[in-house]
Design a protein around this motif. Sequence first.
Motif, short mmCIF file in Angstrom:
data_model
loop_
_atom_site.label_atom_id
_atom_site.label_comp_id
_atom_site.label_asym_id
_atom_site.label_seq_id
_atom_site.Cartn_x
_atom_site.Cartn_y
_atom_site.Cartn_z
N THR A 252 0.83 -1.21 0.00
CA THR A 252 0.00 0.00 0.00
C THR A 252 0.86 1.25 0.00
N THR B 145 2.71 1.41 -3.64
CA THR B 145 1.83 1.74 -4.78
C THR B 145 1.04 3.01 -4.54
N GLY B 146 0.90 3.40 -3.30
CA GLY B 146 0.10 4.58 -2.98
C GLY B 146 -1.38 4.31 -3.17
N SER B 147 -1.78 3.04 -3.24
CA SER B 147 -3.17 2.70 -3.48
C SER B 147 -3.69 1.74 -2.41
N ARG C 242 -7.10 1.20 -2.62
CA ARG C 242 -8.43 1.06 -3.21
C ARG C 242 -9.01 -0.33 -2.98
N ASP C 243 -8.17 -1.37 -3.01
CA ASP C 243 -8.65 -2.75 -2.86
C ASP C 243 -9.06 -3.09 -1.43
N LYS D 256 -5.44 4.49 3.68
CA LYS D 256 -6.65 4.48 2.85
C LYS D 256 -7.37 5.84 2.94
N GLN E 179 -5.33 8.43 1.01
CA GLN E 179 -5.44 8.24 -0.43
C GLN E 179 -6.80 8.73 -0.93
N GLU E 180 -7.87 8.38 -0.23
CA GLU E 180 -9.19 8.80 -0.67
C GLU E 180 -9.36 10.31 -0.60
N THR F 141 -7.32 11.72 -3.55
CA THR F 141 -8.00 11.44 -4.81
C THR F 141 -9.22 12.34 -4.96
#
Length: 110
Positions: free
Chosen positions: A23, A26-28, A30-31, A77, A80-81, A84
């Motif tokens: 996490t 990747t900086g993600s 989302r999953d 998370k 990131q959200e 985004t």
Amino acid sequence: MTVLGLLAGALTTLSFLPQVIRTVRTGSARDLSWGWLVLFGTGVAGWLVYGAWTRDLAITATNAVTITLVGSLVVLKAWQETTTRRLVETAGQPRVRVMHSARADRRHRP
């Protein structure tokens, strides 16, 4: 038995480390499901309280580390959200071009 508990707890706790590293790299996140994070984090917190209450070193130590790792996933998370969401909100706004010319100044004079 305490050694077995510490070993088993260490293995299950360390199973989160690859996810945290992935996490971050990747900086993600989302999953990762918010529902899973909340349910699992609450369960781990319950085990942490139980371990402390019963003075069980294996349960307390491993769940303290696990809750730290799950907490880091929650923070990643949420970050990131938020990032985004800000990018999406600003992407839809038109860019304003400012003209500084004599002709533009004359048009705006009364």
